[in-house]
Design an enzyme around this catalytic site. Structure first.
Site, short mmCIF file in Angstrom:
data_model
loop_
_atom_site.label_atom_id
_atom_site.label_comp_id
_atom_site.label_asym_id
_atom_site.label_seq_id
_atom_site.Cartn_x
_atom_site.Cartn_y
_atom_site.Cartn_z
N LYS A 89 -4.07 2.92 -2.60
CA LYS A 89 -5.00 3.04 -1.48
C LYS A 89 -4.62 4.16 -0.53
O LYS A 89 -4.32 3.96 0.63
CB LYS A 89 -5.16 1.73 -0.71
CG LYS A 89 -5.68 0.63 -1.56
CD LYS A 89 -6.86 -0.15 -1.11
CE LYS A 89 -7.57 0.16 0.13
NZ LYS A 89 -8.98 0.47 -0.11
N MET A 101 -7.05 9.40 9.92
CA MET A 101 -7.65 9.90 8.68
C MET A 101 -8.66 11.02 8.96
O MET A 101 -9.72 11.10 8.36
CB MET A 101 -8.33 8.75 7.91
CG MET A 101 -7.35 7.65 7.51
SD MET A 101 -8.16 6.12 6.96
CE MET A 101 -8.76 5.45 8.51
N ASP A 161 0.81 -1.21 0.00
CA ASP A 161 0.00 0.00 0.00
C ASP A 161 0.85 1.27 0.00
O ASP A 161 2.06 1.23 0.21
CB ASP A 161 -0.90 0.04 1.25
CG ASP A 161 -2.08 -0.89 1.15
OD1 ASP A 161 -2.31 -1.43 0.06
OD2 ASP A 161 -2.79 -1.06 2.16
#
Length: 258
Positions: free
Chosen positions: A64, A177, A42
């Site tokens: 991603k 996030m 990733d």
């Protein structure tokens, strides 16, 4: 899906790469990479980890990252199984821990539908590791008896309802996030009267490009903008942030209202 080579024994390892520093990979993780035929990795994994894999192993970047979804999750699932059926041992290298907002179980479940054995190797989650590297404990006697780990943004683009609940508690709140939602998150804490609760934001935790800002709920948004903090970043709200050395200048006004 490709044709299966009957001489191949497919297997998949879901491997947590840790928060960024390549030295934080576990020994078991190193051994898995050394035995890999294929590595799917990733955006949030350090490419230095690929040096542990054999030179002849296939290395595939599957992206991603927010705003740069190189592959959709279903495409990654299919790639992972296809490579396992045709090449053997696939190491699915994922940032942090595979099961902490890593969608690792979806990959495990998909592989299981093809009867491909899966081994899970945990990684150090940034949610615990990054605060710890900054000497911010997520729990501390007398300050925090528990901690929440929450995603800043859910699939529909909204702030997670759990943040509203977490803001009511005395727990340490760690938000992954969530940088783009920081203004909204700050207002949630303010609505609970926590204007002076200590807060920190860590960009690129554990990497050579790490940046940390420390403040309080009422000031953290301004400080983050002033210091040009960018994603990926981790948010920490809680009294444990007051233990960070750079918080010393804020201790006095905070203590006066505690």
């Amino acid at each position: 899906m490709g044709e299966r080579n009957l001489n191949i024994e497919p297997k998949i390892t879901l491997l947590g790469a840790g928060p960024g520093d390549p030295d934080l990979l576990t020994l078991k993780g190193v051994k898995a990479l050394q035995a890999a035929d294929v590595v799917l990795y990733d955006a949030l994994t350090n490419e230095a980890l690929l040096t542990h894999a054999p030179a002849e192993a296939i290395k595939v970047y599957v992206g991603k990252r927010s705003g740069e979804h190189s592959y959709a999750q279903d495409a990654i699932n299919k790639l992972m199984v296809d490579y396992a059926l045709n090449y053997g041992h696939v190491v699915r290298l994922k940032g942090g821990d595979p099961f902490v907002f890593g969608r690792g179980y979806e990959e495990l479940d998909y592989a299981d539908s093809y009867n491909i054995p899966v081994t899970v190797i945990p990684g150090i989650s940034s949610s615990i590791g990054v605060p710890g590297l900054q000497q911010i404990p997520v729990t501390h006697r007398g300050l925090s008896e528990s901690f929440w780990v929450i995603t800043g943004t859910i699939s529909n683009g909204q702030v997670s309802d759990d943040i509203y609940q977490a803001a009511k508690s005395n727990a340490t709140v760690i938000i992954l996030m969530g940088l783009k939602k920081l203004a909204e998150i700050v207002e949630i804490f303010k609505a609970e009267g926590k204007h002076q609760l200590p807060a920190a934001v860590v960009q690129n935790g554990s990497s050579d490009h790490e940046k940390l800002v420390v403040g309080q709920v009422e000031s953290i948004l301004e400080i983050t903008k002033k210091e040009n903090i960018e994603a990926p970043a981790l948010l920490i709200f809680g009294e444990v942030v007051s233990l960070h050395p750079s918080f010393k200048t804020l201790i006095a006004p905070y203590a006066s209202i505690s």
